[in-house]
Design an enzyme around this catalytic site. Structure first.
Site, PDB file in Angstrom:
ATOM      1  N   LYS A   1       0.717  -1.287  -0.076  1.00  0.00           N
ATOM      2  CA  LYS A   1       0.098   0.406   0.500  1.00  0.00           C
ATOM      3  C   LYS A   1       0.519   1.155   0.320  1.00  0.00           C
ATOM      4  O   LYS A   1       0.128   2.186  -0.484  1.00  0.00           O
ATOM      5  CB  LYS A   1      -0.867  -0.063   0.788  1.00  0.00           C
ATOM      6  CG  LYS A   1      -1.780  -1.044   0.689  1.00  0.00           C
ATOM      7  CD  LYS A   1      -3.120  -1.536   2.065  1.00  0.00           C
ATOM      8  CE  LYS A   1      -3.982  -2.453   2.262  1.00  0.00           C
ATOM      9  NZ  LYS A   1      -4.287  -3.252   3.593  1.00  0.00           N
TER      10      LYS A   1
ATOM     11  N   GLN B   1      -5.106  -1.932   9.534  1.00  0.00           N
ATOM     12  CA  GLN B   1      -4.396  -3.296   9.194  1.00  0.00           C
ATOM     13  C   GLN B   1      -5.492  -4.289  10.087  1.00  0.00           C
ATOM     14  O   GLN B   1      -5.146  -4.492  10.854  1.00  0.00           O
ATOM     15  CB  GLN B   1      -3.258  -3.472   9.079  1.00  0.00           C
ATOM     16  CG  GLN B   1      -2.906  -4.723   7.790  1.00  0.00           C
ATOM     17  CD  GLN B   1      -3.476  -5.347   6.690  1.00  0.00           C
ATOM     18  OE1 GLN B   1      -3.602  -3.857   5.564  1.00  0.00           O
ATOM     19  NE2 GLN B   1      -3.650  -5.661   6.156  1.00  0.00           N
TER      20      GLN B   1
ATOM     21  N   ASP C   1     -10.819   1.696   3.552  1.00  0.00           N
ATOM     22  CA  ASP C   1     -11.290   0.134   3.674  1.00  0.00           C
ATOM     23  C   ASP C   1     -13.194   0.292   3.087  1.00  0.00           C
ATOM     24  O   ASP C   1     -13.261  -0.882   2.819  1.00  0.00           O
ATOM     25  CB  ASP C   1     -10.751  -0.397   4.681  1.00  0.00           C
ATOM     26  CG  ASP C   1     -10.013  -1.216   4.687  1.00  0.00           C
ATOM     27  OD1 ASP C   1      -9.540  -1.690   3.561  1.00  0.00           O
ATOM     28  OD2 ASP C   1      -9.202  -0.651   6.074  1.00  0.00           O
TER      29      ASP C   1
HETATM   30  N1  GUN Z   1      -6.459  -7.129   5.730  1.00  0.00           N
HETATM   31  C1  GUN Z   1      -6.891  -8.247   4.367  1.00  0.00           C
HETATM   32  N2  GUN Z   1      -7.702  -7.482   3.696  1.00  0.00           N
HETATM   33  C2  GUN Z   1      -7.878  -7.025   4.310  1.00  0.00           C
HETATM   34  C3  GUN Z   1      -7.782  -5.152   3.364  1.00  0.00           C
HETATM   35  O1  GUN Z   1      -8.768  -4.682   2.739  1.00  0.00           O
HETATM   36  N3  GUN Z   1      -8.386  -4.361   4.187  1.00  0.00           N
HETATM   37  C4  GUN Z   1      -7.754  -4.217   6.291  1.00  0.00           C
HETATM   38  N4  GUN Z   1      -7.715  -3.201   6.658  1.00  0.00           N
HETATM   39  N5  GUN Z   1      -7.190  -4.950   6.432  1.00  0.00           N
HETATM   40  C5  GUN Z   1      -7.587  -6.257   6.042  1.00  0.00           C
END
Ligand code: GUN
Length: 295
Positions: A53, A97, A120
Site C-alpha cells: 500500500k 490493518q 476500506d
Molecule cells: N486484512 C486483509 N485484507 C484487508 C483489507 O482489505 N483491509 C484491511 N484494513 N485489513 C485487511
C-alpha cells in the site's frame, strides 16, 4: 478452448496511470491526498500488504502516513490514534490493518473511523450505503472483483453468480454488488450442502474462502467467469488461490491467476477510494467530535 487469463496487474497499472493524473490535478489545486495506515503487531502477511500500500502511494504521489505499533499496544492507544487521524486535515483516508491482536476489539476500532475517511469501506454506515444505494467508498477487494468481471464484457443480468465465502470483507459485499447488477446470487459457505453441484451451475464464480485449490476443475461450468480471491501459501512457499487453476482454465471462459489477479486490484481500489475521499472532503466533523469525546 483454454480460458482468457484476466491480468489484474495490467488493469491495476492502467488505473494507476489515470489516478496519477488525478492526484497531480488535486495537488495543483492545493490538496495532496493523504492515507494513514495503522499496523499493530508483526503479522508477516499484514506487513507485506502494508508495504504494498505504501509503495502504491509513492507511485501515485499520495502522502502516506504510517503507524507501526507493537503487538501489545492497548486498545485505548489505537482508538486515540484513530481519533487524532479523524481530526487531521492532511489525512483523507484511514486504514487499520486487520486482523488486530486479540485484546483489541476490531469492531470498536472500525466504528471510531470517520466514515468519510473509511477508505476500506468497512464502517457500518458505508456498508449500509452499499446495501441501499451506491457507496462512495466501496470495500476494496469486492470493488476490484467487480471491475475485473466488467472487463470480461459479461452482462450479469439474469446470470447465476455463486460466491464462495460469507466474510464481511469479501463474500457478503461482493454478493450485494452482483445482486445490484441483476445477477441471481447464491452465497455458499462451510455448511453448504452439495457445494460442487452448485458451483457447476455458476456463470460467474467468486471464490473467497482461503482454502488452497479447494475448487476443483470439474466444478467449473464450461464458459464461466472465475474470480479467485484466495491467496494461500503452500508449505513449499508457492502461492495458490482457492481454485485449481490449470484444470479450471480448461473449462472457464475467463479466470484470474494467483498472484496477479485480484490482489493488485485491491490496492488500486484503495488508492481510488483515497482520491475520492480527498475530493469529497472529510465531513461528519460534528459527529466525529462527539464519538471521540465519548471514547
Ligand atoms: N486484512 C486483509 N485484507 C484487508 C483489507 O482489505 N483491509 C484491511 N484494513 N485489513 C485487511
Amino acid at each position: 478452448m483454454p480460458a482468457n487469463i484476466i491480468d489484474g496487474k495490467a488493469v491495476a497499472r492502467e488505473m494507476e496511470e489515470q489516478m496519477r493524473a488525478e492526484v497531480e490535478s488535486l495537488v495543483s489545486s492545493g490538496t495532496r491526498p493523504g492515507l494513514a495506515v495503522v499496523l499493530v503487531g508483526d503479522d508477516p502477511a499484514s506487513k507485506v500488504y502494508v508495504g504494498m500500500k505504501q509503495k502504491a502511494c509513492e507511485r501515485l504521489g499520495i502522502k502516506s502516513i504510517e503507524y507501526k505499533l507493537p503487538a501489545d499496544t492497548s486498545e485505548e492507544d489505537v482508538l486515540s490514534i484513530v481519533c487524532d487521524l479523524n481530526g487531521r486535515k492532511d489525512v483523507h483516508g484511514i486504514l487499520v490493518q486487520l486482523p488486530l491482536p486479540k485484546h483489541i476489539n476490531s469492531k470498536k476500532v472500525l466504528l471510531m473511523i470517520n466514515p468519510a475517511k473509511d477508505v476500506d469501506g468497512f464502517h457500518p454506515l458505508n456498508i449500509g450505503n452499499l446495501f441501499v444505494d451506491e457507496s462512495p467508498l466501496p470495500p476494496c477487494t469486492p470493488a476490484g472483483v467487480m471491475e475485473l468481471i466488467h472487463r470480461t464484457g459479461i452482462d450479469l443480468s439474469g446470470k447465476h453468480a455463486v460466491v464462495l465465502g460469507r466474510s464481511n470483507i469479501v463474500g457478503k459485499p461482493v454478493s450485494i454488488m452482483l445482486l445490484k447488477e441483476d445477477a441471481t446470487v447464491t452465497i455458499c459457505h462451510s455448511r453448504t450442502v452439495d457445494l460442487a453441484d452448485i458451483c457447476r451451475t455458476a456463470d460467474v464464480l467468486v471464490a473467497a474462502v482461503g482454502r488452497p485449490e479447494m475448487v476443483k476443475g470439474d466444478w467449473i461450468k464450461p464458459g464461466a467467469v472465475v474470480i479467485d480471491v484466495g491467496v494461500n501459501r503452500l508449505e513449499d512457499g508457492k502461492l495458490v488461490g482457492d481454485v485449481e487453476f490449470d484444470a479450471a482454465a480448461e473449462r472457464a471462459a475467463a479466470i484470474t491467476p494467483v498472484p496477479g489477479g485480484v490482489g493488485p486490484m485491491t490496492i488500486a481500489m484503495l488508492m481510488k477510494n483515497t482520491i475520492t475521499a480527498a475530493k469529497r472532503g472529510t465531513g461528519f466533523e460534528d459527529i466525529i467530535e462527539n464519538i471521540c469525546a465519548q471514547a
